[in-house]
Motif scaffolding. Structure first.
Motif, PDB file in Angstrom:
ATOM      1  N   CYS A   3      54.673  29.310  14.091  1.00  7.77           N
ATOM      2  CA  CYS A   3      55.474  28.560  15.052  1.00  7.77           C
ATOM      3  C   CYS A   3      55.832  29.395  16.265  1.00  7.77           C
ATOM      4  O   CYS A   3      55.966  28.872  17.365  1.00  7.77           O
ATOM      5  CB  CYS A   3      56.740  28.042  14.375  1.00  7.77           C
ATOM      6  N   TYR A   4      56.013  30.694  16.065  1.00  9.87           N
ATOM      7  CA  TYR A   4      56.440  31.483  17.209  1.00  9.87           C
ATOM      8  C   TYR A   4      55.315  31.718  18.200  1.00  9.87           C
ATOM      9  O   TYR A   4      55.551  32.196  19.299  1.00  9.87           O
ATOM     10  CB  TYR A   4      57.063  32.807  16.767  1.00  9.87           C
ATOM     11  N   ARG A   5      54.091  31.322  17.839  1.00 12.18           N
ATOM     12  CA  ARG A   5      52.990  31.365  18.811  1.00 12.18           C
ATOM     13  C   ARG A   5      53.166  30.287  19.874  1.00 12.18           C
ATOM     14  O   ARG A   5      52.693  30.422  20.997  1.00 12.18           O
ATOM     15  CB  ARG A   5      51.655  31.180  18.075  1.00 12.18           C
ATOM     16  N   SER A   6      53.880  29.208  19.496  1.00 11.35           N
ATOM     17  CA  SER A   6      54.056  28.102  20.438  1.00 11.35           C
ATOM     18  C   SER A   6      55.264  28.290  21.335  1.00 11.35           C
ATOM     19  O   SER A   6      55.472  27.487  22.250  1.00 11.35           O
ATOM     20  CB  SER A   6      54.213  26.787  19.661  1.00 11.35           C
ATOM     21  N   LEU A   7      56.060  29.317  21.101  1.00 10.13           N
ATOM     22  CA  LEU A   7      57.251  29.551  21.916  1.00 10.13           C
ATOM     23  C   LEU A   7      56.899  30.369  23.152  1.00 10.13           C
ATOM     24  O   LEU A   7      55.947  31.152  23.137  1.00 10.13           O
ATOM     25  CB  LEU A   7      58.308  30.293  21.103  1.00 10.13           C
ATOM     26  N   PRO A   8      57.668  30.225  24.211  1.00  8.61           N
ATOM     27  CA  PRO A   8      57.455  31.096  25.377  1.00  8.61           C
ATOM     28  C   PRO A   8      57.670  32.549  24.994  1.00  8.61           C
ATOM     29  O   PRO A   8      58.549  32.876  24.189  1.00  8.61           O
ATOM     30  CB  PRO A   8      58.519  30.619  26.373  1.00  8.61           C
ATOM     31  N   ALA A   9      56.871  33.425  25.563  1.00  4.35           N
ATOM     32  CA  ALA A   9      57.001  34.846  25.240  1.00  4.35           C
ATOM     33  C   ALA A   9      58.284  35.434  25.794  1.00  4.35           C
ATOM     34  O   ALA A   9      58.845  36.374  25.233  1.00  4.35           O
ATOM     35  CB  ALA A   9      55.795  35.610  25.796  1.00  4.35           C
ATOM     36  N   GLU A  10      58.783  34.861  26.885  1.00  5.79           N
ATOM     37  CA  GLU A  10      59.967  35.406  27.533  1.00  5.79           C
ATOM     38  C   GLU A  10      61.234  34.987  26.800  1.00  5.79           C
ATOM     39  O   GLU A  10      61.384  33.845  26.373  1.00  5.79           O
ATOM     40  CB  GLU A  10      60.032  34.931  28.985  1.00  5.79           C
ATOM     41  N   CYS A  11      62.165  35.911  26.665  1.00  3.66           N
ATOM     42  CA  CYS A  11      63.466  35.650  26.067  1.00  3.66           C
ATOM     43  C   CYS A  11      64.504  35.519  27.179  1.00  3.66           C
ATOM     44  O   CYS A  11      64.560  36.360  28.080  1.00  3.66           O
ATOM     45  CB  CYS A  11      63.863  36.780  25.105  1.00  3.66           C
TER      46      CYS A  11
END
Length: 846
Positions: free
Chosen positions: A212-220
């Motif tokens: 799932c974290y592959r689909s999140l934006p890389a930027e925090c």
């Protein structure tokens, strides 16, 4: 049961820590073996239970990662054997003292922590058994990442993922499913923004969703705390040989953690794939051969080893593979060999012959082996060189080195491989970074080399806060004290600020070598039988803070609320940047106010009792002139009973006159203060807590001590029986007739002693309704300890004596107290004694 099948490595998604996500060719690194589990076991990937009678799932022989066969293709969690290799910029953890942590899992062996001693990082959610500490991954949060000449618009901050130990009932931000588990180490959480995610989406074999974290934006974006967060990109810490624990002011350190090589001789380190819960599994097998394995001569000398369990007729090759796994080494086995250690030395074992046929160790005696690296060519090898201070996007480069190569040759080769051959070689140096402790084979493998600019790119300003000095001296006298300790050769560049009233100052240095020497000397020094306090303060680059952000300065009194401040300060350091959270035991509010002095807009959060709030307000009132933001808003997190801290709040004295006749001192009162029985009781409590601080660890116990002291005061009432005859109260110029009382409380707020209201509710009398902003003080009397207890319980109110807004007092003249440098450095002769002197004498001619 195991079938001995080791599955090949699978691709891993993303990088660990705060590095930019990118693909890795190392795979996840697990050594999976098919296994039948004889008790309820859960998949560490999807968190579902493994079902079936035989061969339900697979387990990694190194890190105990358990997985369904259907989940094998989508595993993304790296094995601890390769986790360190995935880190570009290693950041050391700040370890707690060993303890027992409930409902937590070890991030190394993935087992529960309840039954064994463990440690945790005070800055991130990293937990480890004591016996697993050798294999921790140095991937703590990067808290200071300022890059010179980089525009704010070009700064990108990435998520810092940590696997497992999520808060209960955490939901995946991508698929909205539950992503935590109480049965295993599962799910991931960003240590900055707090976003939690599930490791995989869907349970279909060969699912398109690798994680799932592959689909999140890389930027925090730092989540809901972004407006009060002090971003790492605006912070810089000078390049010094000082640990993060020291910079953050950790007072208690774990000797076991710091001196890992001094463990007891009799202690055995079991293989990470084994535990006490595996006894039933061992009984089903044939009696194994238990072997002690040392990974270096130093380990043998100190009798520090790990054990492996193999069949008695196992060949040396099988023993070699087991030894590599127990030391979490994922390298090619062809690069290593095992050798028998015996009284006359050591002897390499043949790979394919049964081990018992070639041993000189007699049967019945525990076998000891060395794990060794094969030196194919002693005059040639390879090292990993990381870009470090070089601004490139690529990772490390393998550099071939020979016995006749110099450091300059390595730097030239590395610059060329990084595409920076035009850079000046003399501007760089090569530094060695050890990611493991001790003199061992694993340490040699974990050694890295970084290119670093010789000049600190963060600038030459290094600020050292020095406290516990005598109050009220002149700058020359402070110089005399410090020079006698550090010597003239290591003199500072300048005094940035002097807090005369508090016996504290800030020294500025321009070279890290000199600052390091001074830091170490002052840390071990004392004056007038008081140990000096020295802190290395970070620097804030205010131009790198967003205009909409209003950073929060957190001040925590760790002794407040039955020492609940200890847990609170740990929580704040995990939620925010730890450099914006200050422990008031280390220099009080002054270090935090100094660090934030150049920020135009910020807020303050004070965690403690009434005295703590008064302490911070007093310091802010005294040193606010040194900051860009003179009056920042202040909020409070109340912690328990702390009336005794009023003593601290009013004890900040300053000599304001340069004449001998005027001996006036200034007392600052923000909330309330007491005279008589109330103050006496608080003082007795304070003394008791100072004698045995470890006993005062709960609010209930604190209140019990108050009651005990109060009962003693009830028996002996002589001290304050005639208080009303021995004091005079004057309000707005009028002398007040006092009733028979044993104590007076002067209120600025309608709260006293853990929230009680001694003034009472509004009623018909000659007094007006008090508010906190009416410019009036309320004077209340108490007749004794019983009366105070009745006020606390709400049964009675205090005796209303007076209400007024005028008092005759001396006004503090800020233009007389010069905190910055006002005179050249002049030293006393060696035979001249220090004499107390008002700060105002600095402006007078000598």
């Amino acid at each position: 049961m195991d079938d001995g099948t080791i599955l090949p490595h699978q691709p891993v998604v993303g990088e660990m820590g705060g590095d930019t996500p990118e693909s890795s060719d190392q795979g996840h690194g697990h050594f999976f073996v098919k296994k039948t589990f004889h008790k309820p076991t859960y998949c560490h990937h999807c968190t579902d239970m493994l079902w079936g009678l035989i061969g339900q799932g697979f387990i990694c022989e190194v890190c105990n990662f358990v997985v369904h066969e259907r989940c094998l293709k989508t595993v993304v969690s790296p094995c601890s054997s390769i986790a360190t290799n995935l880190i570009k910029n290693p950041v050391a953890h700040c370890w707690s003292e060993p303890g027992h942590f409930k409902r937590k899992f070890c991030n190394i062996c993935r087992k529960r922590l309840e039954d064994n001693l463990a440690i945790r990082c005070e800055l991130c959610e990293y937990y480890a058994h004591i016996e697993c500490q050798d294999f921790v991954v140095s991937d703590c949060k990067e808290t200071a990442t300022y890059v010179p000449n980089k525009e704010l618009l070009n700064v990108v901050h990435y998520h810092h993922w940590r696997e497992g130990n999520l808060p209960a009932n955490s939901k995946c931000v991508a698929c909205k499913k539950t992503c935590w588990s109480s049965e295993c180490l599962a799910g991931m959480r960003c240590e900055w923004c707090g976003v939690t995610i599930k490791l995989e989406k869907g349970l279909v074999l060969r699912s398109a969703h690798a994680g799932c974290y592959r689909s999140l934006p890389a930027e925090c974006n730092f989540g809901t705390l972004r407006e009060i967060m002090l971003p790492p990109s605006c912070l810089t810490i000078p390049r010094m040989e000082v640990s993060m624990e020291t910079i953050l002011g950790f007072n208690k350190r774990c000797e076991f953690c710091l001196n890992i090589t001094d463990r007891p001789v009799s202690e055995e380190w079991p293989s990470s794939g084994e535990s006490k819960n595996d006894d039933e599994e061992k009984e089903r097998r044939s009696p194994p051969e238990i072997i002690r394995v040392f990974d270096g001569n130093a380990s043998m000398k100190k009798k520090l080893y790990r054990t492996i369990s193999v069949p008695k007729n196992a060949p040396a090759q099988a023993i070699l593979e087991a030894a590599l796994k127990t030391f979490h080494i994922s390298d090619d086995p062809k690069n290593y060999y095992v050798a028998e250690a015996w009284e006359m030395g050591e002897r390499e074992l043949e790979e394919n012959s049964p081990i018992r046929q070639q041993l000189k160790t007699p049967d019945g005696k525990r076998l000891s082996l060395f794990l060794r690296y094969k030196e194919r060519d002693p005059d040639k090898g390879h090292i990993k060189v990381y870009p470090g201070g070089l601004r490139v996007s690529s990772g490390y480069k393998n550099i071939e080195v020979t016995s006749d190569m110099t450091t300059e040759d390595v730097i030239k080769t590395a610059l060329r491989k990084f595409g920076s051959q035009d850079a000046h070689t003399e501007r760089f140096c090569l530094i060695e970074v050890l990611l493991d402790k001790g003199d061992s084979l694993r340490q040699n493998r974990m050694t890295r080399y970084y290119l670093q600019q010789r000049e600190d790119p963060h600038g030459p300003s290094i600020s050292l806060f020095v406290g516990n000095l005598p109050t009220g001296l002149s700058q020359r006298q402070y110089e005399k004290i410090l020079i006698d300790i550090i010597g003239k050769a290591d003199k500072w560049h300048k005094f940035d600020v002097i807090y005369y009233e508090y016996g504290a100052l800030v020294l500025v240095y321009t070279t890290s070598e000199k600052a390091t020497r001074v830091f170490n000397r002052l840390s071990n020094a004392s004056f007038d039988e008081k140990s000096l306090l020295v802190l290395l303060l970070p620097n804030i680059q205010t131009h790198m803070i967003q205009e909409t952000a209003v950073p929060l300065l957190v001040c925590v009194n760790v002794k407040s609320g039955g020492c609940q401040g200890l847990e609170l300060i740990t929580s704040f350091r995990k939620l925010l940047n730890p450099h914006q959270v200050f422990n008031l035991e280390n220099g009080g509010p002054l270090p935090g106010l100094y660090v934030f002095r150049n920020i135009p807009y910020y807020r303050i959060l004070v965690c403690g009792g009434d005295g703590t709030v008064g302490w911070v307000l007093s310091c802010l009132d005294n040193v606010g002139q040194d900051g860009v933001c003179e009056s920042p808003p202040l909020a409070i997190v109340p912690l328990g009973t702390e009336q005794d801290e009023t003593k601290v709040a009013i004890a900040n004295e300053t000599n304001t006159s340069n004449t001998n006749e005027d001996t006036t001192t200034i007392f600052v009162m923000n909330n309330y203060f007491g005279i008589g029985i109330d103050a006496d009781l608080c003082q007795e409590f304070h003394k008791a807590r100072e004698e045995k601080p470890d006993k005062f660890n709960s609010r209930l116990h604190n209140k019990r001590v108050y009651v005990t002291i109060g009962l003693k005061k009830m028996v002996n009432r002589k001290a304050f029986k005639d208080l009303h005859r021995n004091i005079r109260v004057e309000v707005d110029g009028k002398l007040i007739d006092l009733p028979p009382i044993e104590g007076i409380i002067i209120l600025n707020i309608l709260s006293w002693g853990s929230g009680a209201n001694p003034w009472g509710p509004e009623r018909e009398d000659q007094f007006s309704k008090p508010t906190h902003h009416d410019g009036m003080l309320e004077v209340v009397g108490v007749t004794g300890v019983v009366h105070m207890g009745q006020i606390q319980s709400g049964l009675r109110t205090g005796i209303r004596i007076a209400q007024g807004g005028h008092a005759t007092m001396l006004k503090k003249s800020k233009n007389k107290i010069k905190r910055r440098n006002t005179e050249p450095s002049i030293f006393f002769p060696d035979n001249e004694q220090l004499r107390l002197q008002s700060p105002t004498e600095e402006s007078e001619p000598l």
